[in-house]
Design an enzyme around this catalytic site. Structure first.
Site, PDB file in Angstrom:
ATOM      1  CE  LYS A 159      47.250  44.893  19.671  1.00 66.67           C
ATOM      2  NZ  LYS A 159      45.815  44.645  19.720  1.00 66.67           N
ATOM      3  CB  SER A 227      45.023  45.798  16.016  1.00 63.64           C
ATOM      4  OG  SER A 227      43.980  45.251  15.247  1.00 63.64           O
TER       5      SER A 227
END
Length: 367
Positions: A159, A227
């Site tokens: 992330k 992500s």
């Protein structure tokens, strides 16, 4: 030290009741939670604040039910991917590590390592500096997991930050340039740059040149699921693999979906995790042993699917990210008869164009 993976459903964007139930039922110790990877029901875009709400709910639960401080819980990687289009359902996989020593080599079992990178500056997104930061973080996480062979790594969730108008202007105030001035475009490029960092760390590719990032689609990682979001300014890295003597009853495997309807790739990931499946596998062959399927998806940039013309890239009403997520989510949900799977889009440099990596965590009850 055995690792475990527990999947829970989310009844709302701030619902941590599944985590609370596991804790109150004695199935997990809140102080043993080392990472969370989940799907929320937002729009999956730059302004998807459901990720922040879910993050806050899970961290609050861990603080209130355990002995760790707020600052300690803040160091737990929680990678929330927004968007449960189509039949997908909001869910989270909670990774834990128990304080039970293992002796001897033993069979390979699930091993998880985490790391938090240094701050990733806006001007580094989409550039070699970010590739190096993520590669270093993956190496640290592998060491923590006790994994020495890159081939034992089957899933890496990252992330990372994306660009916002605020961070773009902040960089400009320091005389720095950024890869793009479009925040939504920066989501894909942040994901792709992180994926290249994973690939470099695992020896899948050499260090890319600056001009290859975002453009050379022959460069990709087969295990990265990346992500990005507005809720952080560093890289959160979760390395999931198998290690001899790790103990426990879980294993992970991976494969690649070569296109959006490649259900065979899903079953191959399950086989790679250790379940013996027949050549023409069906969902009933899985025997309830699947904990979770993780996949990345991307609309084929050629606008084709097995020779058929696709029009989602031309659609000005519904962004192709949402269409491909729903489509791949349906394929995987049907393959395993479970709509609470993890499908994330913006798969630049993650698997071949039009496809993406797929990983499976299985629980070996009788092994």
């Amino acid at each position: 030290m055995p690792f475990a993976a527990h999947k829970v459903l989310l009844g709302g964007v701030s619902d941590a009741s599944g985590l609370e139930s596991l804790i109150s039922g004695g199935q997990i110790n809140p102080d043993h939670v080392i990472a969370v990877v989940g799907k929320t029901e937002g729009n999956g875009g730059v302004n998807d604040y459901t990720r922040i709400l879910a993050d806050q709910a899970f961290r609050t639960t861990l603080v209130s039910s355990g002995s760790r401080s707020i600052s300690e819980v803040e160091q737990i990687p929680m990678a929330w991917s927004g968007g449960t289009d189509g039949v997908l359902c909001p869910n989270a996989v909670i990774f834990t590590q128990d304080d039970i020593a293992q002796e001897g080599d033993g069979p390979s079992r699930l091993a998880v390592g985490i790391s938090m990178s240094d701050t990733i500056k806006p001007e580094d997104i989409g550039r070699p500096a970010m590739v190096n930061v993520i590669a270093d973080g993956v190496r640290v996480a592998m060491t923590k997991a006790g994994i020495t062979d890159p081939s034992d790594v089957h899933f890496v969730q990252t992330k990372t930050p994306l660009l916002t108008m605020e961070s773009i202007n902040e960089a400009a105030s320091r005389g720095q340039t950024v890869f793009t001035h479009e925040p939504l475009e920066s989501m894909a490029i942040s994901n792709g740059t992180a994926a290249l960092g994973v690939a470099v760390a695992l020896g899948e590719i050499d260090m890319p040149e600056a001009e290859q990032i975002g453009y050379d689609l022959d460069l990709y990682c087969t295990v990265a699921s990346c992500s990005s979001g507005v809720e952080l300014d560093c890289g959160q890295i979760v390395v999931v693999g198998n290690a001899p003597g790790a103990g426990g009853r879980f294993r992970v495997g991976h494969s690649v979906m070569n296109d959006a309807i490649d259900s065979a790739g899903v079953y191959q990931a399950i086989r790679d995790a250790g379940l013996a499946l027949p050549g023409n596998a069906l969902s009933q062959d899985l025997e309830g042993k699947i904990v979770q399927i993780f996949a990345k998806a991307e609309a084929d940039p050629r606008g084709l699917l097995r020779g058929y013309r696709q029009v989602m890239l031309n659609d000005s009403d519904v962004h192709h990210h949402r269409q491909i997520k729903a489509a791949v989510g349906g394929v995987i949900a049907a393959a395993v008869e479970d709509p609470a799977v993890f499908v994330s889009v913006a798969a630049l440099h993650q698997g071949p164009p039009g496809g993406g990596p797929v990983a499976a965590i299985v629980e070996l009850f009788n092994d």
